[in-house]
Design a protein around this motif. Structure first.
Motif, PDB file in Angstrom:
ATOM      1  N   ARG A 129       0.814  -1.212   0.000  1.00 46.48           N
ATOM      2  CA  ARG A 129       0.000   0.000   0.000  1.00 46.48           C
ATOM      3  C   ARG A 129       0.852   1.269   0.000  1.00 46.48           C
ATOM      4  O   ARG A 129       0.672   2.159  -0.826  1.00 46.48           O
ATOM      5  CB  ARG A 129      -0.932   0.006   1.220  1.00 46.48           C
ATOM      6  CG  ARG A 129      -1.818   1.245   1.317  1.00 46.48           C
ATOM      7  CD  ARG A 129      -2.752   1.359   0.130  1.00 46.48           C
ATOM      8  NE  ARG A 129      -3.524   2.594   0.177  1.00 46.48           N
ATOM      9  CZ  ARG A 129      -4.313   2.999  -0.812  1.00 46.48           C
ATOM     10  NH1 ARG A 129      -4.423   2.272  -1.922  1.00 46.48           N
ATOM     11  NH2 ARG A 129      -4.993   4.120  -0.711  1.00 46.48           N
ATOM     12  N   GLU A 135      -4.203  -0.921  -4.802  1.00 47.83           N
ATOM     13  CA  GLU A 135      -5.536  -0.727  -4.241  1.00 47.83           C
ATOM     14  C   GLU A 135      -5.799  -1.777  -3.165  1.00 47.83           C
ATOM     15  O   GLU A 135      -5.227  -2.870  -3.183  1.00 47.83           O
ATOM     16  CB  GLU A 135      -6.591  -0.833  -5.344  1.00 47.83           C
ATOM     17  CG  GLU A 135      -6.470   0.223  -6.436  1.00 47.83           C
ATOM     18  CD  GLU A 135      -6.704   1.629  -5.895  1.00 47.83           C
ATOM     19  OE1 GLU A 135      -7.467   1.766  -4.903  1.00 47.83           O
ATOM     20  OE2 GLU A 135      -6.122   2.572  -6.456  1.00 47.83           O
ATOM     21  N   TYR A 136      -6.677  -1.433  -2.237  1.00 49.69           N
ATOM     22  CA  TYR A 136      -6.971  -2.353  -1.138  1.00 49.69           C
ATOM     23  C   TYR A 136      -7.511  -3.693  -1.638  1.00 49.69           C
ATOM     24  O   TYR A 136      -7.205  -4.745  -1.076  1.00 49.69           O
ATOM     25  CB  TYR A 136      -7.962  -1.710  -0.166  1.00 49.69           C
ATOM     26  CG  TYR A 136      -7.356  -0.594   0.646  1.00 49.69           C
ATOM     27  CD1 TYR A 136      -6.370  -0.842   1.587  1.00 49.69           C
ATOM     28  CD2 TYR A 136      -7.780   0.727   0.465  1.00 49.69           C
ATOM     29  CE1 TYR A 136      -5.810   0.188   2.338  1.00 49.69           C
ATOM     30  CE2 TYR A 136      -7.228   1.764   1.208  1.00 49.69           C
ATOM     31  CZ  TYR A 136      -6.237   1.491   2.138  1.00 49.69           C
ATOM     32  OH  TYR A 136      -5.684   2.513   2.870  1.00 49.69           O
ATOM     33  N   ALA A 147     -11.058  -6.747   1.906  1.00 45.69           N
ATOM     34  CA  ALA A 147     -10.586  -5.383   1.694  1.00 45.69           C
ATOM     35  C   ALA A 147     -10.769  -4.549   2.957  1.00 45.69           C
ATOM     36  O   ALA A 147      -9.922  -3.704   3.293  1.00 45.69           O
ATOM     37  CB  ALA A 147     -11.330  -4.751   0.521  1.00 45.69           C
ATOM     38  N   THR A 148     -11.863  -4.782   3.691  1.00 41.31           N
ATOM     39  CA  THR A 148     -12.101  -4.049   4.937  1.00 41.31           C
ATOM     40  C   THR A 148     -11.021  -4.360   5.964  1.00 41.31           C
ATOM     41  O   THR A 148     -10.481  -3.461   6.620  1.00 41.31           O
ATOM     42  CB  THR A 148     -13.480  -4.420   5.508  1.00 41.31           C
ATOM     43  OG1 THR A 148     -14.492  -4.064   4.565  1.00 41.31           O
ATOM     44  CG2 THR A 148     -13.731  -3.681   6.822  1.00 41.31           C
ATOM     45  N   ARG A 151      -7.745  -2.659   5.060  1.00 41.30           N
ATOM     46  CA  ARG A 151      -7.725  -1.245   5.440  1.00 41.30           C
ATOM     47  C   ARG A 151      -7.339  -1.075   6.905  1.00 41.30           C
ATOM     48  O   ARG A 151      -6.557  -0.186   7.264  1.00 41.30           O
ATOM     49  CB  ARG A 151      -9.102  -0.610   5.200  1.00 41.30           C
ATOM     50  CG  ARG A 151      -9.419  -0.320   3.745  1.00 41.30           C
ATOM     51  CD  ARG A 151     -10.800   0.292   3.618  1.00 41.30           C
ATOM     52  NE  ARG A 151     -11.139   0.599   2.254  1.00 41.30           N
ATOM     53  CZ  ARG A 151     -10.843   1.732   1.619  1.00 41.30           C
ATOM     54  NH1 ARG A 151     -10.193   2.684   2.286  1.00 41.30           N
ATOM     55  NH2 ARG A 151     -11.175   1.919   0.370  1.00 41.30           N
ATOM     56  N   GLN A 152      -7.899  -1.920   7.762  1.00 41.85           N
ATOM     57  CA  GLN A 152      -7.606  -1.846   9.191  1.00 41.85           C
ATOM     58  C   GLN A 152      -6.142  -2.191   9.460  1.00 41.85           C
ATOM     59  O   GLN A 152      -5.473  -1.531  10.262  1.00 41.85           O
ATOM     60  CB  GLN A 152      -8.534  -2.796   9.957  1.00 41.85           C
ATOM     61  CG  GLN A 152     -10.001  -2.402   9.882  1.00 41.85           C
ATOM     62  CD  GLN A 152     -10.918  -3.489  10.420  1.00 41.85           C
ATOM     63  OE1 GLN A 152     -10.511  -4.645  10.592  1.00 41.85           O
ATOM     64  NE2 GLN A 152     -12.168  -3.123  10.696  1.00 41.85           N
ATOM     65  N   ALA A 154      -3.681  -1.882   7.329  1.00 45.95           N
ATOM     66  CA  ALA A 154      -2.858  -0.798   6.782  1.00 45.95           C
ATOM     67  C   ALA A 154      -2.781   0.372   7.760  1.00 45.95           C
ATOM     68  O   ALA A 154      -1.709   0.957   7.969  1.00 45.95           O
ATOM     69  CB  ALA A 154      -3.430  -0.333   5.447  1.00 45.95           C
ATOM     70  N   HIS A 155      -3.915   0.711   8.366  1.00 45.77           N
ATOM     71  CA  HIS A 155      -3.947   1.813   9.331  1.00 45.77           C
ATOM     72  C   HIS A 155      -3.062   1.497  10.531  1.00 45.77           C
ATOM     73  O   HIS A 155      -2.276   2.348  10.982  1.00 45.77           O
ATOM     74  CB  HIS A 155      -5.388   2.059   9.780  1.00 45.77           C
ATOM     75  CG  HIS A 155      -5.516   3.122  10.838  1.00 45.77           C
ATOM     76  ND1 HIS A 155      -5.413   4.466  10.566  1.00 45.77           N
ATOM     77  CD2 HIS A 155      -5.713   3.025  12.190  1.00 45.77           C
ATOM     78  CE1 HIS A 155      -5.543   5.159  11.689  1.00 45.77           C
ATOM     79  NE2 HIS A 155      -5.731   4.305  12.683  1.00 45.77           N
ATOM     80  N   ARG A 158       0.666   1.467   9.465  1.00 47.87           N
ATOM     81  CA  ARG A 158       1.136   2.826   9.176  1.00 47.87           C
ATOM     82  C   ARG A 158       1.469   3.564  10.477  1.00 47.87           C
ATOM     83  O   ARG A 158       2.504   4.243  10.578  1.00 47.87           O
ATOM     84  CB  ARG A 158       0.064   3.577   8.392  1.00 47.87           C
ATOM     85  CG  ARG A 158       0.535   4.877   7.748  1.00 47.87           C
ATOM     86  CD  ARG A 158      -0.598   5.544   6.987  1.00 47.87           C
ATOM     87  NE  ARG A 158      -1.146   4.674   5.970  1.00 47.87           N
ATOM     88  CZ  ARG A 158      -2.410   4.233   5.959  1.00 47.87           C
ATOM     89  NH1 ARG A 158      -3.249   4.579   6.928  1.00 47.87           N
ATOM     90  NH2 ARG A 158      -2.841   3.464   4.983  1.00 47.87           N
TER      91      ARG A 158
END
Length: 297
Positions: A129, A135-136, A147-148, A151-152, A154-155, A158
């Motif tokens: 990412r 893309e997710y 994908a959900t 996202r979690q 990745a957050h 990060r």
């Protein structure tokens, strides 16, 4: 499968080969293992129904990511028994890599060590990412999560990396100036000159893998690091030749002793001072500094 489709498949793979190596290397920190991942990716790509592939780049990255994830779990167990500090395998990189600040940061010793503190899936998600801007949905297919969930992850990854990455961005010119000053201080053997370049809480990590003499614990503090350098690096005794090179996208010293590579010394710079030194002495990790390795995003 027609001869032409074989040619097209080979061309597609070769066009993305450097990208696949970079993805695998950033996930593994080992050039040898990254090359194995690239080879495994080729074998699976050769056997795939390429006519059904809509996005060759994403498909190849997905294969490489899955192979790297499998290896990362094995490598994690292997590193638990590694003698002394473990450092990524240094790569001799082209000068233009340093001009791509994000790419240089992503392959730097400092960043690769930060990535070592992530779980395998967190590392894969962060690399795909933040570095390669997938893309997710594409990442979800590569790591086998929704994908959900990606996202979690990745957050979380990060935020974890942000707490541990270098505090300031260093330009290529600033990095080269720092490593040149460091080289001169080593050549003169002046401890005060060394101390002037080191942050008070500087850390020295030496990777000898138990194969070569070296410290088995990190050395912390400017005084202790300066004295360790004075004792440990043959450059100070006039026995080695040092050359400033680009390693992992940043400035480093390549030390040769009697014509043979003896050490690769990379630095991390924060607020104008050297805050970390990474000394790789394990001969098994020095082959990729004999020739330039192409890394791309």
């Amino acid at each position: 499968m027609t001869e032409r489709s074989v040619d097209d498949g080979t061309e597609a793979f070769l066009a993305h080969r450097s990208l696949l190596f970079t993805v695998a290397y950033e996930m593994l920190g080992s050039a040898a293992d990254a090359e194995d991942v690239v080879q495994e990716t080729w074998l699976r790509w050769s056997a795939a129904d390429r006519g059904a592939v809509l996005n060759q780049r994403a498909y190849l990255v997905r294969i490489a990511t899955r192979q790297a994830l499998g290896r990362l779990r094995v490598l994690g167990r292997r590193r638990e028994s590694y003698v002394g500090p473990w450092l990524p395998e240094p790569l001799l990189t082209a000068p233009d890599v340093a001009e791509d600040v994000e790419l240089a940061d992503s392959v730097s010793m400092a960043m690769l060590l930060v990535l070592e503190t992530l779980t395998p899936v967190e590392r894969a998600v962060f690399v795909l990412r933040e570095v390669f801007v997938l893309e997710y949905g594409e990442i979800a297919e590569a790591v086998g999560r929704s994908a959900t969930t990606v996202r979690q992850i990745a957050h979380r990854a990060r935020a974890h990396v942000a707490e541990r990455r270098p505090r300031s961005v260093v330009t290529a010119a600033e990095g080269r100036s720092a490593i040149e000053a460091f080289r001169r201080a080593l050549e003169t053997g002046d401890l005060q000159d060394l101390l002037d370049l080191l942050a008070p809480d500087v850390v020295l990590l030496g990777d000898s893998g138990g194969v070569r003499p070296g410290e088995v614990e990190p050395i912390v503090g400017a005084d202790r690091v300066a004295r360790a350098l004075a004792v440990g690096l043959p450059l100070l005794r006039g026995r080695a030749q040092a050359r400033v090179v680009q390693v992992n996208g940043g400035p480093a010293l390549l030390l040769r002793l009697d014509g043979v590579i003896d050490d690769v010394v990379s630095v991390r710079i924060d607020d104008g001072l050297i805050s970390a030194l990474y000394v790789v002495r394990n001969p098994e990790k020095l082959s990729r500094v004999e020739r330039e390795t192409v890394v791309v995003r």
